[in-house]
Design a protein around this motif. Structure first.
Motif, PDB file in Angstrom:
ATOM      1  N   UNK A   1       0.817  -1.209   0.000  1.00  0.00           N
ATOM      2  CA  UNK A   1       0.000   0.000   0.000  1.00  0.00           C
ATOM      3  C   UNK A   1       0.851   1.258   0.000  1.00  0.00           C
ATOM      4  N   UNK A   2       1.960   1.225   0.741  1.00  0.00           N
ATOM      5  CA  UNK A   2       2.869   2.366   0.771  1.00  0.00           C
ATOM      6  C   UNK A   2       3.503   2.583  -0.597  1.00  0.00           C
ATOM      7  N   UNK A   3       3.883   1.502  -1.255  1.00  0.00           N
ATOM      8  CA  UNK A   3       4.467   1.600  -2.591  1.00  0.00           C
ATOM      9  C   UNK A   3       3.450   2.146  -3.583  1.00  0.00           C
ATOM     10  N   UNK A   4       2.207   1.700  -3.474  1.00  0.00           N
ATOM     11  CA  UNK A   4       1.157   2.206  -4.363  1.00  0.00           C
ATOM     12  C   UNK A   4       0.905   3.694  -4.125  1.00  0.00           C
TER      13      UNK A   4
ATOM     14  N   UNK B   1       6.356  11.051   2.366  1.00  0.00           N
ATOM     15  CA  UNK B   1       5.314  11.209   3.397  1.00  0.00           C
ATOM     16  C   UNK B   1       4.047  10.451   3.010  1.00  0.00           C
ATOM     17  N   UNK B   2       3.692  10.456   1.732  1.00  0.00           N
ATOM     18  CA  UNK B   2       2.506   9.713   1.286  1.00  0.00           C
ATOM     19  C   UNK B   2       2.694   8.217   1.506  1.00  0.00           C
ATOM     20  N   UNK B   3       3.866   7.707   1.169  1.00  0.00           N
ATOM     21  CA  UNK B   3       4.142   6.287   1.385  1.00  0.00           C
ATOM     22  C   UNK B   3       4.133   5.918   2.860  1.00  0.00           C
ATOM     23  N   UNK B   4       4.785   6.739   3.676  1.00  0.00           N
ATOM     24  CA  UNK B   4       4.836   6.460   5.114  1.00  0.00           C
ATOM     25  C   UNK B   4       3.449   6.577   5.735  1.00  0.00           C
TER      26      UNK B   4
END
Length: 103
Positions: A68-71, A88-91
């Motif tokens: 999900x973080x990669x996506x 920040x979006x991935x984390x």
């Protein structure tokens, strides 16, 4: 053979590969195609390393919050977000998915 043998062999091979680089003719390194190919290979290697770290856990495949973080990071990249926003979006996506129980 022990692990130390293989480790020292890998170190010697890596050092030998570095030494071989000094024998490459300068005209080959000045060619624009060489820079383009080297840049493309770097991107490919980093992308494959990222994917492997996102889907592998130990000796098997894992579908957890890292996907999900990669996506989320990929979507941020598609929208041409700055690097810090991508991270920040991935984390944030990983934290949210783990909070929801998707370990």
């Amino acid at each position: 053979m022990s692990l130390w043998f293989w480790l020292l062999l890998a170190c010697a091979l890596a050092y030998a590969w570095k030494i071989v680089g000094y024998f490459v003719p300068a005209r080959f390194l000045e060619d624009p195609r060489t820079s383009r190919i080297a840049g493309t290979m770097t991107i490919g290697l980093l992308a494959s390393l990222t994917v492997v770290n996102a889907v592998v856990s130990g000796q098997g495949l894992a579908a957890d919050a890292r996907l999900g973080a990669l996506a989320a990071a990929g979507i941020a990249l598609i929208f041409r977000a700055p690097f810090l926003v991508v991270v920040i979006a991935g984390a944030g996506a990983a934290a949210l998915l783990r909070a929801l129980g998707w370990n």
